[in-house]
Design a protein around this motif. Structure first.
Motif, PDB file in Angstrom:
ATOM      1  N   PHE A   1      18.239  59.677 -66.157  1.00  0.00           N
ATOM      2  CA  PHE A   1      16.812  59.956 -65.998  1.00  0.00           C
ATOM      3  C   PHE A   1      16.134  58.664 -65.565  1.00  0.00           C
ATOM      4  O   PHE A   1      16.173  57.655 -66.278  1.00  0.00           O
ATOM      5  CB  PHE A   1      16.228  60.449 -67.321  1.00  0.00           C
ATOM      6  CG  PHE A   1      14.766  60.782 -67.268  1.00  0.00           C
ATOM      7  CD1 PHE A   1      14.348  62.050 -66.915  1.00  0.00           C
ATOM      8  CD2 PHE A   1      13.811  59.820 -67.573  1.00  0.00           C
ATOM      9  CE1 PHE A   1      12.982  62.363 -66.875  1.00  0.00           C
ATOM     10  CE2 PHE A   1      12.459  60.120 -67.532  1.00  0.00           C
ATOM     11  CZ  PHE A   1      12.046  61.399 -67.175  1.00  0.00           C
TER      12      PHE A   1
ATOM     13  N   GLU B   1      18.154  58.440 -70.948  1.00  0.00           N
ATOM     14  CA  GLU B   1      17.542  57.260 -70.331  1.00  0.00           C
ATOM     15  C   GLU B   1      18.330  55.974 -70.562  1.00  0.00           C
ATOM     16  O   GLU B   1      17.825  54.881 -70.272  1.00  0.00           O
ATOM     17  CB  GLU B   1      16.116  57.082 -70.853  1.00  0.00           C
ATOM     18  CG  GLU B   1      15.194  58.243 -70.529  1.00  0.00           C
ATOM     19  CD  GLU B   1      13.764  57.982 -70.946  1.00  0.00           C
ATOM     20  OE1 GLU B   1      13.206  56.916 -70.585  1.00  0.00           O
ATOM     21  OE2 GLU B   1      13.194  58.836 -71.646  1.00  0.00           O
TER      22      GLU B   1
ATOM     23  N   ASN C   1      19.386  66.624 -61.405  1.00  0.00           N
ATOM     24  CA  ASN C   1      18.107  65.913 -61.385  1.00  0.00           C
ATOM     25  C   ASN C   1      17.700  65.651 -59.951  1.00  0.00           C
ATOM     26  O   ASN C   1      18.527  65.225 -59.123  1.00  0.00           O
ATOM     27  CB  ASN C   1      18.207  64.566 -62.107  1.00  0.00           C
ATOM     28  CG  ASN C   1      18.071  64.687 -63.607  1.00  0.00           C
ATOM     29  OD1 ASN C   1      17.677  65.732 -64.124  1.00  0.00           O
ATOM     30  ND2 ASN C   1      18.407  63.624 -64.318  1.00  0.00           N
TER      31      ASN C   1
ATOM     32  N   ASN D   1      14.319  68.600 -63.352  1.00  0.00           N
ATOM     33  CA  ASN D   1      15.623  68.958 -63.915  1.00  0.00           C
ATOM     34  C   ASN D   1      15.866  70.421 -63.574  1.00  0.00           C
ATOM     35  O   ASN D   1      14.971  71.254 -63.734  1.00  0.00           O
ATOM     36  CB  ASN D   1      15.668  68.847 -65.441  1.00  0.00           C
ATOM     37  CG  ASN D   1      15.081  67.572 -66.002  1.00  0.00           C
ATOM     38  OD1 ASN D   1      14.303  67.635 -66.934  1.00  0.00           O
ATOM     39  ND2 ASN D   1      15.468  66.423 -65.475  1.00  0.00           N
TER      40      ASN D   1
ATOM     41  N   THR E   1      12.706  60.553 -61.797  1.00  0.00           N
ATOM     42  CA  THR E   1      13.177  61.924 -61.931  1.00  0.00           C
ATOM     43  C   THR E   1      11.976  62.858 -62.035  1.00  0.00           C
ATOM     44  O   THR E   1      11.175  62.754 -62.955  1.00  0.00           O
ATOM     45  CB  THR E   1      14.065  62.070 -63.177  1.00  0.00           C
ATOM     46  OG1 THR E   1      15.189  61.185 -63.047  1.00  0.00           O
ATOM     47  CG2 THR E   1      14.566  63.497 -63.320  1.00  0.00           C
TER      48      THR E   1
ATOM     49  N   ASN F   1      18.163  64.215 -69.224  1.00  0.00           N
ATOM     50  CA  ASN F   1      17.060  63.303 -69.527  1.00  0.00           C
ATOM     51  C   ASN F   1      17.486  62.096 -70.345  1.00  0.00           C
ATOM     52  O   ASN F   1      16.652  61.434 -70.974  1.00  0.00           O
ATOM     53  CB  ASN F   1      15.938  64.080 -70.218  1.00  0.00           C
ATOM     54  CG  ASN F   1      15.229  65.009 -69.253  1.00  0.00           C
ATOM     55  OD1 ASN F   1      14.500  64.567 -68.378  1.00  0.00           O
ATOM     56  ND2 ASN F   1      15.457  66.305 -69.386  1.00  0.00           N
TER      57      ASN F   1
END
Length: 274
Positions: free
Chosen positions: A226, A198, A23, A237, A234, A196
């Motif tokens: 993320f 969170e 990331n 990716n 972010t 991703n």
């Protein structure tokens, strides 16, 4: 700020030689270009920083000639605005005829001229053997060659056990274990899903201690893989797969508009010339 997970499996005859998932975290206002082959050097693939005075720098790149490099910043409370630009460390390696360990030893002699950073280099070779190296300029250790294995790198030194890094490495390892049973497309998607995540990884005592006032305004958000705040988060990716035959699959998911959460996914495939 960035986070990188990678599985280095040099000269594998059947599995991937490298699986890398990363990331890029950055201010939304900082201009940059999505990943593409360079206009002035069609062998090199990377995103590019377009900040005034830092144009042409990058955080992650790979070349058809068998070189790859990735950079993370080392979280520090005070930034020296007169320091050399860290973003040029990656392109300078990709464009120079120098192996990773030699390059990192050269950089280590002038490491004090930069704000804190971590730099990974990879040399793929079908004759000499693959080599991956690491250097962090906030460590008292010399640049070193990495053994095969699974690693995590965030904004402290390699494999520093921040909760977010430990959690991400666990998720990454679970994906690696089933990588041989997945198509490159499915493996890439699973890695993107991981990047991703969170979920906040609290408490974040180590991060707060290292970053102090610099990190406190976004400390909770920063604890997730993320990151999403109103001004920083972010933005990219990236997944890189290098298989046993030297076939590269490079996939980038790039944030176009933070306010509308619009993303663009690009994928490139090519053969290493090693």
């Amino acid at each position: 700020m960035c986070i990188i997970f990678f599985h280095f499996n040099p000269n594998s005859a059947s599995a991937y030689r490298l699986i890398l998932a990363a990331n890029r975290d950055e201010f939304y206002s900082r201009p940059s270009k999505p990943a593409d082959f360079w206009a002035n050097n069609g062998n090199i693939l990377s995103g590019l920083d377009m900040e005034k005075g830092r144009e042409g720098g990058t955080w992650l790149g790979i070349s058809k000639k068998g070189k790859c490099a990735a950079l993370t910043n080392y979280l520090q409370p005070v930034i020296n605005m007169d320091a050399l630009g860290r973003g040029y460390l990656v392109p300078n390696f990709l464009t120079q005829d120098m192996d990773g360990l030699t390059y990192l030893k050269k950089i280590s002699l002038e490491g004090h001229l930069y704000n804190g950073f971590n730099l990974l280099t990879v040399d793929f070779s079908n004759t000499k053997g693959d080599m991956m190296c690491y250097y962090g300029n906030r460590s008292d250790q010399e640049p070193r060659v990495l053994d095969p294995g699974i690693y995590g790198l965030c904004n402290s030194l390699l494999d520093t056990p921040w909760k977010k890094l430990v959690n991400g490495k666990k998720l990454f390892t679970e994906t690696i274990k089933k990588s041989c049973a997945l198509s490159p497309e499915n493996l890439t998607q699973e890695l993107l899903n991981m990047l991703n995540n969170e979920e906040y990884q609290l408490p974040v005592t180590d991060i707060e201690e290292q970053g102090q006032d610099f990190i406190r305004p976004i400390l909770e958000e920063f604890s997730a893989l993320f990151i999403r705040t109103s001004f920083y988060g972010t933005r990219t990716n990236t997944v890189i797969l290098v298989d046993a035959k030297g076939h590269v699959t490079f996939t980038e998911r790039c944030l176009l508009k933070p306010d509308t959460n619009q993303w663009k996914v690009s994928s490139y495939q090519f053969e290493l010339e090693t």
